[in-house]
Design an enzyme around this catalytic site. Structure first.
Site, PDB file in Angstrom:
ATOM      1  N   LYS A  60      10.834  -5.136   9.210  1.00 21.40           N
ATOM      2  CA  LYS A  60       9.722  -5.023   8.264  1.00 21.40           C
ATOM      3  C   LYS A  60       8.561  -4.370   9.000  1.00 21.40           C
ATOM      4  CE  LYS A  60      10.558  -9.025   5.326  1.00 21.40           C
ATOM      5  NZ  LYS A  60      10.049 -10.326   4.873  1.00 21.40           N
ATOM      6  N   LYS A  72      15.955 -11.116 -10.701  1.00 21.84           N
ATOM      7  CA  LYS A  72      17.061 -12.020 -10.343  1.00 21.84           C
ATOM      8  C   LYS A  72      17.528 -12.828 -11.558  1.00 21.84           C
ATOM      9  CE  LYS A  72      15.871 -11.839  -5.567  1.00 21.84           C
ATOM     10  NZ  LYS A  72      14.811 -12.140  -4.648  1.00 21.84           N
ATOM     11  N   ASP A 111      11.777 -10.411 -14.041  1.00 17.21           N
ATOM     12  CA  ASP A 111      12.427 -11.111 -12.933  1.00 17.21           C
ATOM     13  C   ASP A 111      13.766 -10.420 -12.681  1.00 17.21           C
ATOM     14  OD1 ASP A 111      13.691 -12.746 -11.165  1.00 17.21           O
ATOM     15  OD2 ASP A 111      13.370 -14.609 -12.289  1.00 17.21           O
ATOM     16  N   ASP A 126       0.544   3.758   5.998  1.00 16.76           N
ATOM     17  CA  ASP A 126       0.831   3.403   4.605  1.00 16.76           C
ATOM     18  C   ASP A 126       0.532   4.564   3.656  1.00 16.76           C
ATOM     19  OD1 ASP A 126       1.775   0.864   4.969  1.00 16.76           O
ATOM     20  OD2 ASP A 126      -0.172  -0.098   4.758  1.00 16.76           O
ATOM     21  N   GLN A 145       0.773  -1.248   0.000  1.00 15.84           N
ATOM     22  CA  GLN A 145       0.000   0.000   0.000  1.00 15.84           C
ATOM     23  C   GLN A 145       0.809   1.307   0.000  1.00 15.84           C
ATOM     24  OE1 GLN A 145      -3.329   2.373   2.656  1.00 15.84           O
ATOM     25  NE2 GLN A 145      -2.978   0.266   3.167  1.00 15.84           N
ATOM     26  N   SER A 146       1.848   1.380   0.832  1.00 18.00           N
ATOM     27  CA  SER A 146       2.498   2.690   1.020  1.00 18.00           C
ATOM     28  C   SER A 146       3.104   3.218  -0.281  1.00 18.00           C
ATOM     29  CB  SER A 146       3.584   2.580   2.100  1.00 18.00           C
ATOM     30  OG  SER A 146       4.603   1.695   1.676  1.00 18.00           O
ATOM     31  N   ARG A 186       6.878  -9.044 -10.368  1.00 20.49           N
ATOM     32  CA  ARG A 186       7.511 -10.341 -10.536  1.00 20.49           C
ATOM     33  C   ARG A 186       6.647 -11.219 -11.462  1.00 20.49           C
ATOM     34  NH1 ARG A 186      10.013 -13.566  -5.630  1.00 20.49           N
ATOM     35  NH2 ARG A 186       8.900 -11.972  -4.512  1.00 20.49           N
ATOM     36  N   GLU A 189       1.209  -1.286   8.239  1.00 24.53           N
ATOM     37  CA  GLU A 189       0.403  -0.144   8.690  1.00 24.53           C
ATOM     38  C   GLU A 189       0.281   0.009  10.213  1.00 24.53           C
ATOM     39  OE1 GLU A 189      -1.505   2.362   7.055  1.00 24.53           O
ATOM     40  OE2 GLU A 189      -1.955   2.998   9.081  1.00 24.53           O
ATOM     41  N   GLY A 196      -8.365  20.495  18.894  1.00 22.89           N
ATOM     42  CA  GLY A 196      -7.976  21.901  19.012  1.00 22.89           C
ATOM     43  C   GLY A 196      -8.554  22.542  20.263  1.00 22.89           C
ATOM     44  N   GLY A 197      -8.582  23.846  20.257  1.00 26.45           N
ATOM     45  CA  GLY A 197      -9.049  24.572  21.435  1.00 26.45           C
ATOM     46  C   GLY A 197     -10.561  24.727  21.517  1.00 26.45           C
ATOM     47  N   ARG A 202      20.191  -6.038  -2.402  1.00 28.53           N
ATOM     48  CA  ARG A 202      20.450  -7.458  -2.729  1.00 28.53           C
ATOM     49  C   ARG A 202      20.203  -7.730  -4.211  1.00 28.53           C
ATOM     50  NH1 ARG A 202      18.286  -8.216   2.432  1.00 28.53           N
ATOM     51  NH2 ARG A 202      16.185  -8.712   1.708  1.00 28.53           N
ATOM     52  N   ASN A 215       9.417   0.193  -2.019  1.00 30.46           N
ATOM     53  CA  ASN A 215       9.161   0.012  -0.575  1.00 30.46           C
ATOM     54  C   ASN A 215       9.369  -1.443  -0.182  1.00 30.46           C
ATOM     55  OD1 ASN A 215       6.633  -0.576  -1.950  1.00 30.46           O
ATOM     56  ND2 ASN A 215       5.684  -0.704   0.066  1.00 30.46           N
TER      57      ASN A 215
HETATM   58  N1  COA Z   1      11.790 -10.132  -9.411  1.00 33.25           N
HETATM   59  C1  COA Z   1      12.422 -10.918  -8.539  1.00 33.25           C
HETATM   60  N2  COA Z   1      12.351 -10.753  -7.204  1.00 33.25           N
HETATM   61  C2  COA Z   1      11.592  -9.739  -6.748  1.00 33.25           C
HETATM   62  C3  COA Z   1      10.904  -8.877  -7.601  1.00 33.25           C
HETATM   63  C4  COA Z   1      11.019  -9.111  -8.995  1.00 33.25           C
HETATM   64  N3  COA Z   1      10.397  -8.345  -9.885  1.00 33.25           N
HETATM   65  N4  COA Z   1      10.235  -7.978  -6.858  1.00 33.25           N
HETATM   66  C5  COA Z   1      10.501  -8.273  -5.581  1.00 33.25           C
HETATM   67  N5  COA Z   1      11.324  -9.325  -5.508  1.00 33.25           N
HETATM   68  C6  COA Z   1      11.885  -9.944  -4.314  1.00 33.25           C
HETATM   69  C7  COA Z   1      12.801  -9.028  -3.553  1.00 33.25           C
HETATM   70  O1  COA Z   1      14.051  -8.997  -4.193  1.00 33.25           O
HETATM   71  C8  COA Z   1      12.829  -9.695  -2.185  1.00 33.25           C
HETATM   72  O2  COA Z   1      13.717 -10.777  -2.235  1.00 33.25           O
HETATM   73  P1  COA Z   1      14.917 -11.016  -1.168  1.00 33.25           P
HETATM   74  O3  COA Z   1      14.289 -10.920   0.198  1.00 33.25           O
HETATM   75  O4  COA Z   1      15.379 -12.383  -1.522  1.00 33.25           O
HETATM   76  O5  COA Z   1      15.935  -9.988  -1.346  1.00 33.25           O
HETATM   77  C9  COA Z   1      11.450 -10.305  -2.104  1.00 33.25           C
HETATM   78  O6  COA Z   1      10.857 -10.186  -3.389  1.00 33.25           O
HETATM   79  C10 COA Z   1      10.453  -9.761  -1.148  1.00 33.25           C
HETATM   80  O7  COA Z   1      10.600  -8.417  -0.830  1.00 33.25           O
HETATM   81  P2  COA Z   1      10.111  -7.903   0.595  1.00 33.25           P
HETATM   82  O8  COA Z   1       9.985  -6.438   0.489  1.00 33.25           O
HETATM   83  O9  COA Z   1      11.003  -8.431   1.656  1.00 33.25           O
HETATM   84  O10 COA Z   1       8.634  -8.519   0.759  1.00 33.25           O
HETATM   85  P3  COA Z   1       7.918  -9.146   2.048  1.00 33.25           P
HETATM   86  O11 COA Z   1       6.610  -9.616   1.537  1.00 33.25           O
HETATM   87  O12 COA Z   1       8.743 -10.146   2.760  1.00 33.25           O
HETATM   88  O13 COA Z   1       7.724  -7.910   3.039  1.00 33.25           O
HETATM   89  C11 COA Z   1       6.906  -5.724   3.677  1.00 33.25           C
HETATM   90  C12 COA Z   1       6.673  -6.984   2.846  1.00 33.25           C
HETATM   91  C13 COA Z   1       5.847  -4.720   3.301  1.00 33.25           C
HETATM   92  C14 COA Z   1       6.783  -6.066   5.166  1.00 33.25           C
HETATM   93  C15 COA Z   1       8.313  -5.163   3.397  1.00 33.25           C
HETATM   94  O14 COA Z   1       8.440  -4.980   2.012  1.00 33.25           O
HETATM   95  C16 COA Z   1       8.611  -3.839   4.101  1.00 33.25           C
HETATM   96  O15 COA Z   1       8.864  -3.797   5.301  1.00 33.25           O
HETATM   97  N6  COA Z   1       8.627  -2.749   3.324  1.00 33.25           N
HETATM   98  C17 COA Z   1       8.980  -1.430   3.835  1.00 33.25           C
HETATM   99  C18 COA Z   1       7.893  -0.819   4.661  1.00 33.25           C
HETATM  100  C19 COA Z   1       6.595  -0.753   3.945  1.00 33.25           C
HETATM  101  O16 COA Z   1       6.460  -0.192   2.883  1.00 33.25           O
HETATM  102  N7  COA Z   1       5.560  -1.286   4.597  1.00 33.25           N
HETATM  103  C20 COA Z   1       4.202  -1.046   4.212  1.00 33.25           C
HETATM  104  C21 COA Z   1       3.669  -2.012   3.315  1.00 33.25           C
HETATM  105  S1  COA Z   1       2.052  -1.465   2.902  1.00 33.25           S
END
Ligand code: COA
Length: 479
Positions: free
Chosen positions: A189, A128, A126, A221, A70-71, A91, A192, A300-301, A157, A149
């Site tokens: 991580k 990677k 992708d 978010d 969302q954010s 992805r 919201e 407020g006041g 990475r 985000n």
């Molecule tokens: N191709 C290949 N890999 C991809 C990709 C793509 N197009 N897009 C994303 N990925 C991979 C990333 O490289 C990452 O892999 P890694 O951990 O091996 O390096 C993986 O997808 C997942 O990314 P991640 O952001 O860790 O997702 P998550 O689902 O585990 O965590 C959140 C989700 C929201 C908790 C986390 O992204 C976060 O804390 N974000 C910052 C704060 C934030 O915005 N929070 C609000 C969310 S509304």
């Protein structure tokens, strides 16, 4: 800035007639007709050219959108509404996780996704995969802004460190949302509600007797997405002078705290005595060391509270927010039938009223319970007494004035059909909002490869067979 193919603003989805009953707000002023597209956004007509003919505010800005959930998507959707060409990288085979979350129509992208990703283009890559990284490199060279985000460290990475991006495209602005800024929690991580709690909002929300509460408004978010959008536009502006991109970071904790700054104000006031506008002061309950939860007290006041209206026994939203604004105290007394309160020393001044707020609001409530929230709104507004009905989401969805201004927009989606979304809440007199449906997963992959990145038909065919833009074939993997 990058050239955009989408120069002409497409017409927004027209405000359609609601299917069901429309609840009319007691609007004092009729909705004005203004601007070239026949819709009113409440602003004057721009000076010379018809509305929108001068182009959209962010036309020519191209955004590499690496956001999810969302954010980040809130931020990039706003940039798209303002005219930026937003290319969402997803992805292959999976896409933004929200496409499949809270699904209401089987097989169709969820409202969670569609309402946060309108007006964007989707390309699957992708990151990677070696070929995928080559495509991303081309995107980095052609885009003005990269927004992400991911969890802390995920972009690095992928090999997309700030140093690498800045070297590849020194004009690139790299904007990130993270849960926390540098400090003890920087690697965490965050979602919201975690941000609402860590940013100070939850400890100050709810009733004194109850636990901390999170609010329905997504201040962690969407609030942080808004902050990030401002950071990006500011960086774009500075780039005009410097020619250089920069890093923009918004921590969700910081964004929430910024929205809760009045509570940090109150924390400091506590050192100088009780917070007299909090109803606990009038109730004689002593204050502790930190800002307490204030229920529905006005921030407020001018003391305010939520009072019941006719039908509250069965309708959970039959309530009105009422503010006992000092300048209209005499009018309030006359309307609710307590004219002696105008001169009674226990009620005549704001200071005298503070210890009696509970009793005053009980009297006001006895009056508002005789009418609906809309009747009350109409009556009090005639006397310039500030108040507001508690609107349910059903009433908001059906409210015609919000449709007329483009704040609520109905869109058509190829797999889910019609749906409502929130259009651009920020109105610009010379730049109409461009509010279009969200893209299907990878809908624009080929278009972007050929038209934006200049790959030939043969190269696109190569890329397709490389596996860089398609989901891994599970049957092959199993064999
Ligand atoms: N191709 C290949 N890999 C991809 C990709 C793509 N197009 N897009 C994303 N990925 C991979 C990333 O490289 C990452 O892999 P890694 O951990 O091996 O390096 C993986 O997808 C997942 O990314 P991640 O952001 O860790 O997702 P998550 O689902 O585990 O965590 C959140 C989700 C929201 C908790 C986390 O992204 C976060 O804390 N974000 C910052 C704060 C934030 O915005 N929070 C609000 C969310 S509304």
């Amino acid at each position: 800035m990058a050239k955009t193919k989408r120069q002409k603003p497409k017409s927004r989805a027209a405000a359609k007639k609601p299917a069901r009953k429309v609840v009319k707000l007691a609007a004092k002023k009729p909705v004005k007709k203004a601007n070239g597209n026949g819709k009113s956004n409440g602003l004057p007509k721009p000076s010379s050219k018809p509305w929108g003919q001068a182009g959209l505010a962010l036309q020519g800005v191209r955004v590499l959108d690496f956001t999810h959930v969302q954010s980040g998507p809130t931020c990039t959707q706003l940039l798209a509404y303002m005219g930026a060409d937003v290319i969402k990288v997803e992805r292959p085979g999976v896409g933004d996780i929200t496409r499949g979350q809270l699904r209401d129509v089987p097989g169709a992208d969820s409202l969670y996704f569609t309402m946060l990703n309108g007006t964007k283009r989707s390309i699957t890559i992708d990151s990677k995969h070696a070929k995928g990284m080559e495509i991303l490199n081309r995107l980095i060279k052609t885009c003005d802004v990269l927004v992400e985000n991911f969890a802390p460290g995920a972009l690095d990475r992928m090999g997309l460190t700030w140093d690498y991006i800045h070297k590849t495209n020194p004009r690139m602005i790299v904007a990130s949302v993270k849960g926390f800024g540098p400090g003890p929690y920087e690697d965490c991580k965050v979602y919201e509600n975690v941000a609402q709690c860590a940013g100070g909002a939850a400890s100050t929300t709810g009733f004194r007797e109850g636990p901390p509460l999170v609010t329905g408004a997504q201040i962690g978010d969407s609030g942080t997405g808004l902050h990030l959008a401002l950071g990006i536009v500011t960086a774009l502006y500075q780039r005009i002078r410097t020619g250089r991109g920069q890093k923009v970071l918004c921590a969700m904790q910081d964004g929430v705290l910024n929205l809760a700054r009045v509570k940090l104000r109150d924390q400091q006031r506590l050192a100088h005595g009780p917070l007299t506008e909090y109803s606990q002061y009038g109730e004689g309950v002593p204050f502790g060391v930190a800002v307490p939860r204030a229920g529905n007290d006005s921030g407020g006041g001018q003391p305010g509270w939520i009072v019941k209206c006719k039908g509250w026994e069965t309708d959970p939203d039959a309530y009105l927010y009422f503010i006992t604004q000092a300048p209209v105290w005499n009018e309030i007394c006359d309307v609710i039938g307590e004219p002696t309160w105008k001169t009674d020393p226990d009620y005549a001044t704001p200071k005298a009223r503070l210890p009696r707020l509970k009793q005053i609001f009980a009297r006001i409530e006895a009056f508002t319970m005789t009418m609906t929230k809309f009747e009350a709104m109409e009556l009090f507004n005639k006397h310039d007494i500030p108040c507001g009905p508690i609107l349910s989401m059903k009433e908001i969805a059906e409210e015609q004035s919000l449709r007329a201004t483009g704040t609520v927009v109905e869109l058509d989606h190829p797999t889910r059909g019609k749906y409502l979304t929130v259009g651009n809440p920020i109105k610009l007199s010379d730049s109409p909002a461009r509010v279009e449906r969200s893209p299907l997963l990878g809908e624009h992959t080929e278009e972007i490869l050929s038209k934006v990145l200049g790959y030939s038909a043969a190269e696109v065919a190569d890329i397709k067979s490389s596996g860089a833009i398609t989901a891994p074939d599970k049957s092959k993997a199993a064999a």
